[in-house]
Design a protein around this motif. Sequence first.
Motif, PDB file in Angstrom:
ATOM      1  N   ASP A  61       0.811  -1.304   0.150  1.00 41.94           N
ATOM      2  CA  ASP A  61       0.026   0.036   0.079  1.00 41.94           C
ATOM      3  C   ASP A  61       0.874   1.251   0.098  1.00 41.94           C
ATOM      4  O   ASP A  61       0.416   2.208  -0.754  1.00 41.94           O
ATOM      5  CB  ASP A  61      -0.839  -0.029   1.211  1.00 41.94           C
ATOM      6  N   SER A  62       2.055   1.214   0.585  1.00 35.00           N
ATOM      7  CA  SER A  62       2.724   2.269   0.721  1.00 35.00           C
ATOM      8  C   SER A  62       3.465   3.042  -0.666  1.00 35.00           C
ATOM      9  O   SER A  62       3.920   3.869  -0.602  1.00 35.00           O
ATOM     10  CB  SER A  62       3.966   1.923   1.773  1.00 35.00           C
ATOM     11  N   VAL A  63       3.438   2.008  -1.695  1.00 36.20           N
ATOM     12  CA  VAL A  63       4.451   2.414  -2.569  1.00 36.20           C
ATOM     13  C   VAL A  63       3.222   2.120  -4.037  1.00 36.20           C
ATOM     14  O   VAL A  63       3.162   2.942  -5.062  1.00 36.20           O
ATOM     15  CB  VAL A  63       5.159   1.360  -3.002  1.00 36.20           C
ATOM     16  N   LYS A  64       1.786   1.991  -3.631  1.00 32.10           N
ATOM     17  CA  LYS A  64       0.835   2.108  -4.763  1.00 32.10           C
ATOM     18  C   LYS A  64       0.593   3.415  -5.353  1.00 32.10           C
ATOM     19  O   LYS A  64       0.537   4.413  -4.623  1.00 32.10           O
ATOM     20  CB  LYS A  64      -0.630   1.576  -4.384  1.00 32.10           C
ATOM     21  N   GLY A  65       0.643   3.317  -6.786  1.00 29.02           N
ATOM     22  CA  GLY A  65       0.510   4.702  -7.363  1.00 29.02           C
ATOM     23  C   GLY A  65       2.024   5.339  -7.705  1.00 29.02           C
ATOM     24  O   GLY A  65       1.736   6.524  -8.355  1.00 29.02           O
ATOM     25  N   ARG A  66       2.875   5.188  -7.100  1.00 29.22           N
ATOM     26  CA  ARG A  66       4.249   5.770  -7.126  1.00 29.22           C
ATOM     27  C   ARG A  66       5.193   4.586  -7.973  1.00 29.22           C
ATOM     28  O   ARG A  66       5.937   5.097  -8.661  1.00 29.22           O
ATOM     29  CB  ARG A  66       4.689   6.070  -5.631  1.00 29.22           C
ATOM     30  N   PHE A  67       5.115   3.324  -7.499  1.00 34.04           N
ATOM     31  CA  PHE A  67       6.124   2.464  -8.021  1.00 34.04           C
ATOM     32  C   PHE A  67       5.430   1.670  -8.883  1.00 34.04           C
ATOM     33  O   PHE A  67       4.150   1.299  -8.854  1.00 34.04           O
ATOM     34  CB  PHE A  67       6.764   1.534  -6.797  1.00 34.04           C
ATOM     35  N   THR A  68       6.076   1.162 -10.000  1.00 38.79           N
ATOM     36  CA  THR A  68       5.730   0.117 -11.114  1.00 38.79           C
ATOM     37  C   THR A  68       6.519  -0.935 -11.454  1.00 38.79           C
ATOM     38  O   THR A  68       7.781  -0.553 -11.470  1.00 38.79           O
ATOM     39  CB  THR A  68       5.122   1.075 -12.373  1.00 38.79           C
ATOM     40  N   VAL A  69       6.185  -2.038 -11.188  1.00 38.85           N
ATOM     41  CA  VAL A  69       6.967  -3.161 -11.562  1.00 38.85           C
ATOM     42  C   VAL A  69       6.653  -3.763 -12.909  1.00 38.85           C
ATOM     43  O   VAL A  69       5.577  -3.925 -13.270  1.00 38.85           O
ATOM     44  CB  VAL A  69       6.890  -4.268 -10.411  1.00 38.85           C
ATOM     45  N   SER A  70       7.804  -4.340 -13.659  1.00 37.15           N
ATOM     46  CA  SER A  70       7.515  -4.994 -14.791  1.00 37.15           C
ATOM     47  C   SER A  70       8.738  -5.983 -15.059  1.00 37.15           C
ATOM     48  O   SER A  70       9.542  -6.115 -14.276  1.00 37.15           O
ATOM     49  CB  SER A  70       7.712  -3.944 -15.712  1.00 37.15           C
ATOM     50  N   GLY A  71       8.560  -6.841 -15.729  1.00 37.13           N
ATOM     51  CA  GLY A  71       9.452  -7.837 -16.268  1.00 37.13           C
ATOM     52  C   GLY A  71       9.321  -8.601 -17.494  1.00 37.13           C
ATOM     53  O   GLY A  71       8.403  -8.356 -18.167  1.00 37.13           O
ATOM     54  N   ASP A  72      10.421  -9.414 -17.667  1.00 37.31           N
ATOM     55  CA  ASP A  72      10.374 -10.300 -18.771  1.00 37.31           C
ATOM     56  C   ASP A  72      10.423 -11.777 -18.245  1.00 37.31           C
ATOM     57  O   ASP A  72      11.176 -12.162 -17.874  1.00 37.31           O
ATOM     58  CB  ASP A  72      11.550 -10.262 -19.591  1.00 37.31           C
ATOM     59  N   ASN A  73       9.188 -12.205 -18.319  1.00 32.65           N
ATOM     60  CA  ASN A  73       9.194 -13.796 -17.818  1.00 32.65           C
ATOM     61  C   ASN A  73       9.841 -14.914 -18.544  1.00 32.65           C
ATOM     62  O   ASN A  73      10.406 -15.829 -17.755  1.00 32.65           O
ATOM     63  CB  ASN A  73       7.605 -14.468 -17.864  1.00 32.65           C
ATOM     64  N   ASN A  74      10.367 -14.879 -19.870  1.00 31.92           N
ATOM     65  CA  ASN A  74      11.343 -15.492 -20.311  1.00 31.92           C
ATOM     66  C   ASN A  74      12.867 -15.361 -19.951  1.00 31.92           C
ATOM     67  O   ASN A  74      13.217 -16.285 -19.684  1.00 31.92           O
ATOM     68  CB  ASN A  74      11.225 -15.430 -21.900  1.00 31.92           C
ATOM     69  N   LYS A  75      13.192 -14.139 -19.822  1.00 34.52           N
ATOM     70  CA  LYS A  75      14.474 -13.950 -19.393  1.00 34.52           C
ATOM     71  C   LYS A  75      14.553 -13.993 -17.954  1.00 34.52           C
ATOM     72  O   LYS A  75      15.894 -13.869 -17.519  1.00 34.52           O
ATOM     73  CB  LYS A  75      14.911 -12.536 -19.852  1.00 34.52           C
ATOM     74  N   LYS A  76      13.560 -13.630 -17.081  1.00 35.94           N
ATOM     75  CA  LYS A  76      13.446 -13.584 -15.664  1.00 35.94           C
ATOM     76  C   LYS A  76      14.263 -12.483 -15.345  1.00 35.94           C
ATOM     77  O   LYS A  76      15.080 -12.446 -14.631  1.00 35.94           O
ATOM     78  CB  LYS A  76      14.067 -14.866 -14.867  1.00 35.94           C
ATOM     79  N   THR A  77      13.751 -11.191 -15.895  1.00 36.43           N
ATOM     80  CA  THR A  77      14.321  -9.959 -15.436  1.00 36.43           C
ATOM     81  C   THR A  77      13.170  -9.398 -14.788  1.00 36.43           C
ATOM     82  O   THR A  77      11.981  -9.573 -15.181  1.00 36.43           O
ATOM     83  CB  THR A  77      15.023  -9.190 -16.466  1.00 36.43           C
ATOM     84  N   MET A  78      13.579  -8.232 -13.987  1.00 32.91           N
ATOM     85  CA  MET A  78      12.502  -7.415 -13.536  1.00 32.91           C
ATOM     86  C   MET A  78      12.883  -6.008 -13.201  1.00 32.91           C
ATOM     87  O   MET A  78      14.214  -5.878 -12.783  1.00 32.91           O
ATOM     88  CB  MET A  78      12.114  -7.979 -11.848  1.00 32.91           C
ATOM     89  N   ASP A  79      12.138  -5.120 -13.431  1.00 33.70           N
ATOM     90  CA  ASP A  79      12.343  -3.656 -12.967  1.00 33.70           C
ATOM     91  C   ASP A  79      11.451  -3.039 -11.999  1.00 33.70           C
ATOM     92  O   ASP A  79      10.382  -3.508 -12.000  1.00 33.70           O
ATOM     93  CB  ASP A  79      12.426  -2.940 -14.233  1.00 33.70           C
ATOM     94  N   LEU A  80      11.749  -2.146 -11.369  1.00 32.19           N
ATOM     95  CA  LEU A  80      11.188  -1.320 -10.427  1.00 32.19           C
ATOM     96  C   LEU A  80      11.195   0.299 -10.963  1.00 32.19           C
ATOM     97  O   LEU A  80      12.440   0.713 -10.388  1.00 32.19           O
ATOM     98  CB  LEU A  80      11.558  -1.614  -8.874  1.00 32.19           C
ATOM     99  N   GLN A  81      10.275   0.818 -11.541  1.00 33.36           N
ATOM    100  CA  GLN A  81      10.347   2.272 -11.575  1.00 33.36           C
ATOM    101  C   GLN A  81       9.876   2.991 -10.540  1.00 33.36           C
ATOM    102  O   GLN A  81       8.541   2.571 -10.015  1.00 33.36           O
ATOM    103  CB  GLN A  81       9.489   2.576 -12.941  1.00 33.36           C
ATOM    104  N   MET A  82      10.500   3.640  -9.624  1.00 33.29           N
ATOM    105  CA  MET A  82      10.123   4.298  -8.700  1.00 33.29           C
ATOM    106  C   MET A  82       9.946   5.847  -8.800  1.00 33.29           C
ATOM    107  O   MET A  82      11.008   6.674  -9.024  1.00 33.29           O
ATOM    108  CB  MET A  82      11.139   4.177  -7.244  1.00 33.29           C
ATOM    109  N   ASN A  83       8.947   6.420  -8.837  1.00 35.44           N
ATOM    110  CA  ASN A  83       8.600   7.931  -8.865  1.00 35.44           C
ATOM    111  C   ASN A  83       8.073   8.437  -7.695  1.00 35.44           C
ATOM    112  O   ASN A  83       7.526   7.767  -6.721  1.00 35.44           O
ATOM    113  CB  ASN A  83       7.575   8.109 -10.150  1.00 35.44           C
ATOM    114  N   GLY A  84       8.130   9.867  -7.536  1.00 31.56           N
ATOM    115  CA  GLY A  84       7.523  10.463  -6.432  1.00 31.56           C
ATOM    116  C   GLY A  84       8.334  10.066  -4.913  1.00 31.56           C
ATOM    117  O   GLY A  84       7.662   9.660  -4.021  1.00 31.56           O
ATOM    118  N   LEU A  85       9.446   9.521  -5.154  1.00 31.69           N
ATOM    119  CA  LEU A  85      10.361   9.188  -3.978  1.00 31.69           C
ATOM    120  C   LEU A  85      10.351   9.982  -2.672  1.00 31.69           C
ATOM    121  O   LEU A  85      10.415  11.325  -2.794  1.00 31.69           O
ATOM    122  CB  LEU A  85      11.650   8.733  -4.311  1.00 31.69           C
ATOM    123  N   LYS A  86      10.092   9.224  -1.553  1.00 32.94           N
ATOM    124  CA  LYS A  86      10.052  10.057  -0.278  1.00 32.94           C
ATOM    125  C   LYS A  86      11.240   9.765   0.501  1.00 32.94           C
ATOM    126  O   LYS A  86      11.898   8.594   0.345  1.00 32.94           O
ATOM    127  CB  LYS A  86       8.691   9.961   0.426  1.00 32.94           C
TER     128      LYS A  86
END
Length: 117
Positions: A61-86
Amino acid sequence: QVQLVESGGGLVQPGGSLRLSCAASGSIFTIDTMSWYRQAPGKQREFVAMFTNVGKTNYADSVKGRFTVSGDNNKKTMDLQMNGLKPEDTAVYYCNAFSALFVKDYWGQGTQVTVSS
């Protein structure tokens, strides 16, 4: 075995953005979900965001609306885009991979995120 390597941490001012990345290697076919956790000084490690092998996502809940997680399931990579950091986002961020086959969690070495003016 699975190895995880994170990158992308650093120092940013409040309101700024950072992007974290995690790359898995080894027996990546055994990974079902990948997640981000964080641990601030003097606090327990806490869940931040999850990316599943069918592309579903989940957030604390503390990061909803500010952070976005994405990934590539084949390559098993994952990113975390963090906006509005506190300042309260300051922590060591860890990449996690879970294998249902082996009922095992794997962890990266962590990357420091510091939010400060």
